[in-house]
Design an enzyme around this catalytic site. Structure first.
Site, PDB file in Angstrom:
ATOM      1  N   ASN A  45      10.444  10.222  11.487  1.00 28.71           N
ATOM      2  CA  ASN A  45       9.464   9.133  10.361  1.00 28.71           C
ATOM      3  C   ASN A  45      10.780   8.751   9.690  1.00 28.71           C
ATOM      4  O   ASN A  45      10.415   8.083   8.815  1.00 28.71           O
ATOM      5  CB  ASN A  45       9.184  10.230   9.833  1.00 28.71           C
ATOM      6  CG  ASN A  45       8.064  11.570  11.247  1.00 28.71           C
ATOM      7  OD1 ASN A  45       7.820  11.114  11.816  1.00 28.71           O
ATOM      8  ND2 ASN A  45       8.248  12.624  10.417  1.00 28.71           N
ATOM      9  N   HIS A 131      -3.962  16.051   8.767  1.00 30.35           N
ATOM     10  CA  HIS A 131      -2.329  16.746   8.807  1.00 30.35           C
ATOM     11  C   HIS A 131      -2.350  18.410   8.264  1.00 30.35           C
ATOM     12  O   HIS A 131      -3.327  19.099   7.604  1.00 30.35           O
ATOM     13  CB  HIS A 131      -1.279  16.424   7.696  1.00 30.35           C
ATOM     14  CG  HIS A 131      -0.363  17.055   8.763  1.00 30.35           C
ATOM     15  ND1 HIS A 131       0.792  17.519   7.015  1.00 30.35           N
ATOM     16  CD2 HIS A 131       0.484  16.684   8.628  1.00 30.35           C
ATOM     17  CE1 HIS A 131       1.335  17.944   7.115  1.00 30.35           C
ATOM     18  NE2 HIS A 131       1.960  17.123   8.744  1.00 30.35           N
ATOM     19  N   SER A 182      -0.976  10.955  11.686  1.00 32.09           N
ATOM     20  CA  SER A 182       0.230  11.381  12.487  1.00 32.09           C
ATOM     21  C   SER A 182       1.078  11.506  13.806  1.00 32.09           C
ATOM     22  O   SER A 182       1.856  11.346  14.283  1.00 32.09           O
ATOM     23  CB  SER A 182       0.605  12.216  11.313  1.00 32.09           C
ATOM     24  OG  SER A 182      -0.058  13.303  11.524  1.00 32.09           O
ATOM     25  N   ASP A 207      -4.940   9.705   2.371  1.00 24.76           N
ATOM     26  CA  ASP A 207      -3.651  10.030   2.838  1.00 24.76           C
ATOM     27  C   ASP A 207      -2.439   9.536   3.757  1.00 24.76           C
ATOM     28  O   ASP A 207      -2.653   9.046   4.354  1.00 24.76           O
ATOM     29  CB  ASP A 207      -3.184  11.942   2.843  1.00 24.76           C
ATOM     30  CG  ASP A 207      -1.496  12.265   3.810  1.00 24.76           C
ATOM     31  OD1 ASP A 207      -0.757  11.711   3.029  1.00 24.76           O
ATOM     32  OD2 ASP A 207      -1.346  13.827   3.742  1.00 24.76           O
ATOM     33  N   HIS A 210       1.844   8.206   6.811  1.00 19.60           N
ATOM     34  CA  HIS A 210       2.223   7.318   7.613  1.00 19.60           C
ATOM     35  C   HIS A 210       2.410   6.076   7.119  1.00 19.60           C
ATOM     36  O   HIS A 210       2.606   4.695   8.226  1.00 19.60           O
ATOM     37  CB  HIS A 210       1.831   7.689   8.644  1.00 19.60           C
ATOM     38  CG  HIS A 210       2.879   9.218   9.422  1.00 19.60           C
ATOM     39  ND1 HIS A 210       3.877   9.340   9.812  1.00 19.60           N
ATOM     40  CD2 HIS A 210       1.664  10.138   8.893  1.00 19.60           C
ATOM     41  CE1 HIS A 210       4.242  10.423   9.783  1.00 19.60           C
ATOM     42  NE2 HIS A 210       3.094  11.335   9.350  1.00 19.60           N
ATOM     43  N   LYS A 240       8.959   9.671   4.647  1.00 20.18           N
ATOM     44  CA  LYS A 240       8.413   9.676   5.810  1.00 20.18           C
ATOM     45  C   LYS A 240       9.676   7.609   5.659  1.00 20.18           C
ATOM     46  O   LYS A 240      10.620   7.822   5.810  1.00 20.18           O
ATOM     47  CB  LYS A 240       7.636   9.001   6.552  1.00 20.18           C
ATOM     48  CG  LYS A 240       6.262  10.469   6.673  1.00 20.18           C
ATOM     49  CD  LYS A 240       6.862  11.227   7.489  1.00 20.18           C
ATOM     50  CE  LYS A 240       6.178  12.753   7.022  1.00 20.18           C
ATOM     51  NZ  LYS A 240       4.836  13.445   7.295  1.00 20.18           N
TER      52      LYS A 240
HETATM   53  C1  PLP Z   1       4.451  14.527   7.043  1.00 22.40           C
HETATM   54  C2  PLP Z   1       3.546  14.778   6.003  1.00 22.40           C
HETATM   55  C3  PLP Z   1       2.887  15.520   4.880  1.00 22.40           C
HETATM   56  C4  PLP Z   1       3.866  16.068   5.055  1.00 22.40           C
HETATM   57  O1  PLP Z   1       4.528  15.979   4.086  1.00 22.40           O
HETATM   58  P1  PLP Z   1       6.110  16.630   3.811  1.00 22.40           P
HETATM   59  O2  PLP Z   1       6.329  15.709   2.599  1.00 22.40           O
HETATM   60  O3  PLP Z   1       6.600  16.634   4.853  1.00 22.40           O
HETATM   61  O4  PLP Z   1       5.957  17.655   3.477  1.00 22.40           O
HETATM   62  C5  PLP Z   1       1.003  15.906   5.281  1.00 22.40           C
HETATM   63  N1  PLP Z   1      -0.060  15.131   5.289  1.00 22.40           N
HETATM   64  C6  PLP Z   1       0.890  14.176   6.798  1.00 22.40           C
HETATM   65  C7  PLP Z   1      -0.100  12.776   7.018  1.00 22.40           C
HETATM   66  C8  PLP Z   1       2.283  14.122   6.228  1.00 22.40           C
HETATM   67  O5  PLP Z   1       2.321  13.725   8.132  1.00 22.40           O
END
Ligand code: PLP
Length: 386
Positions: A45, A131, A182, A207, A210, A240
């Site tokens: 990522n 997620h 994601s 969230d 990405h 990411k």
């Molecule tokens: C990767 C991800 C997370 C978690 O983040 P980390 O820092 O890897 O714990 C949360 N929400 C989404 C949508 C993600 O893709």
């Protein structure tokens, strides 16, 4: 007799759902060394290649010299090291929000935020493809959950109507979704979701894991659509496109203060090293700089080439390109054949995606060279004859 873990592992193997860690003997990057062989990496990522950016590494090293490798304790116990506050002020300004709080991971952010803000008597409404961290937070909170089919606005509207009738006078209704999903790389219809949550008096948690660094000027989908101020809870990760680790939640001052008091994954967890916050701040400056813009242009060029060349991959604005295969067995088989050809593209299986939608999740990075992208296209085009 209690069940034998070996039997459970055997069931996973039988169902083609067994997972194993793969040791990598080189730094994270577009070329990896596995068992002494080189592979082109299409699975990370690290969309802009910032995890190995020389300027950021230099900033990180300096900050380590100054602040040390550890933070000593949780931020409420030992005091808050200044870089965490500076990063939070910067994030809040960038996201057009009153305040921000950072956590050690995105998982901790999702679980800590949702469980602090929702409980029995509240209602959480989630997109089906949210997620695992959002789902786990929602389940752990004890609130009533409603799931709507992916991006289905009619169902979201009817869940909101139902929730409006059921909720008590001081209850919270929170809609939870992602800006870029994601495992599919598509967007949520954010304008419409904001209108719906406002019509029904609900809150929205978005969230941007990405989207941060990728969409629009690099700030995210909410910023690109001019909606940031209407989003009650803006979440995202530094893990990411920023190439590091950690995550944030931007919201009103009162919500952030409430999280500092109630969010168990924040309170009962050691603060990330201060150097990480210093380097994350530098990574954000880079994202919104001309260099960041150039990296995004290069990334979008790669994305356009791959999605035009491979029919089965949808036209996309995101570096996540799903190649849906169907069964777990077939996804593992294709992944193994690509591995033989020197491409690292893992099979994504249940429970990460629905059982019948196992896929290869191809991710692109601005750090990929044109030659590496050529190689991907050539091998994918011939994938049925490998
Ligand atoms: C990767 C991800 C997370 C978690 O983040 P980390 O820092 O890897 O714990 C949360 N929400 C989404 C949508 C993600 O893709």
């Amino acid at each position: 007799m209690p069940r034998d873990p070996e039997d459970e592992l055997q069931t996973l193997r039988n169902d083609h759902l067994h997972r194993q860690l793969r040791p990598i003997d080189s730094p994270q990057g577009t070329e990896l060394i596995i068992a002494e062989q080189p592979f082109i990496n299409f699975s990370s990522n690290d969309y802009l290649g910032l995890s190995s950016h020389p300027g950021l590494i230099a900033v990180y090293k300096d900050a380590l010299d100054h602040w040390g490798v550890g933070s000593g304790a949780s931020r409420l116990v030992c005091g808050t090291l200044r870089p965490h506050l500076e990063l939070e002020e910067h994030l809040a300004r960038l996201k057009n929000s009153a305040a921000a709080l950072t956590f050690s991971t995105g998982y901790a952010t999702a679980v800590g935020t949702i469980t602090a803000l929702a409980g029995k008597g509240d209602i959480l409404i989630l997109d089906k493809l949210c997620h695992a961290s959002l789902i786990d937070g929602a389940r752990l909170s004890g609130a009533t959950l409603r799931i709507y089919p992916h991006n289905d606005l009619d169902r979201l509207d009817s869940h909101l109507q139902w929730a409006g009738k059921k909720i008590s006078r001081d209850g919270r209704i929170i809609v939870i979704t992602e800006s870029v999903f994601s495992m599919d790389g598509d967007h949520c219809p954010l304008n419409e979701i904001v209108s719906l949550k406002e019509k029904h008096g609900a809150l929205l948690l978005l969230d941007e894991a990405h989207a941060f660094g990728i969409i629009g000027k690099g700030i995210g989908l909410a910023d690109d659509l001019g909606l940031a101020e209407q989003i009650d809870l803006q979440m995202g990760t530094l893990s990411k496109a920023l190439g590091m680790s950690g995550a944030y939640l931007c919201a009103s001052r009162a919500i952030v203060d409430l999280l500092i008091n109630r969010s168990r994954s924040f309170i009962y967890s050691t603060a990330p090293p201060a150097a990480t916050a210093v380097a994350a701040l530098a990574a954000i400056d880079l994202l919104i700089s001309t260099e960041g813009q150039q990296l995004r242009e290069k990334l979008h060029h790669h994305i356009g080439r791959v999605s035009r060349a491979i029919d089965q991959i949808p036209e996309s604005q995101s570096p996540i390109l799903p190649l849906i295969v169907g069964s777990s067995e077939n996804a593992l088989d294709l992944s193994a054949r690509l591995y033989q050809k020197g491409l690292l593209i893992p099979a994504i299986r249940y429970p990460t995606v629905p059982r019948d939608q196992a896929r290869l999740r191809i991710t692109l990075s601005a750090a990929h060279s044109s030659n590496q992208v050529d190689r991907l296209i050539e091998i994918l085009k011939n994938r049925n004859h490998l």
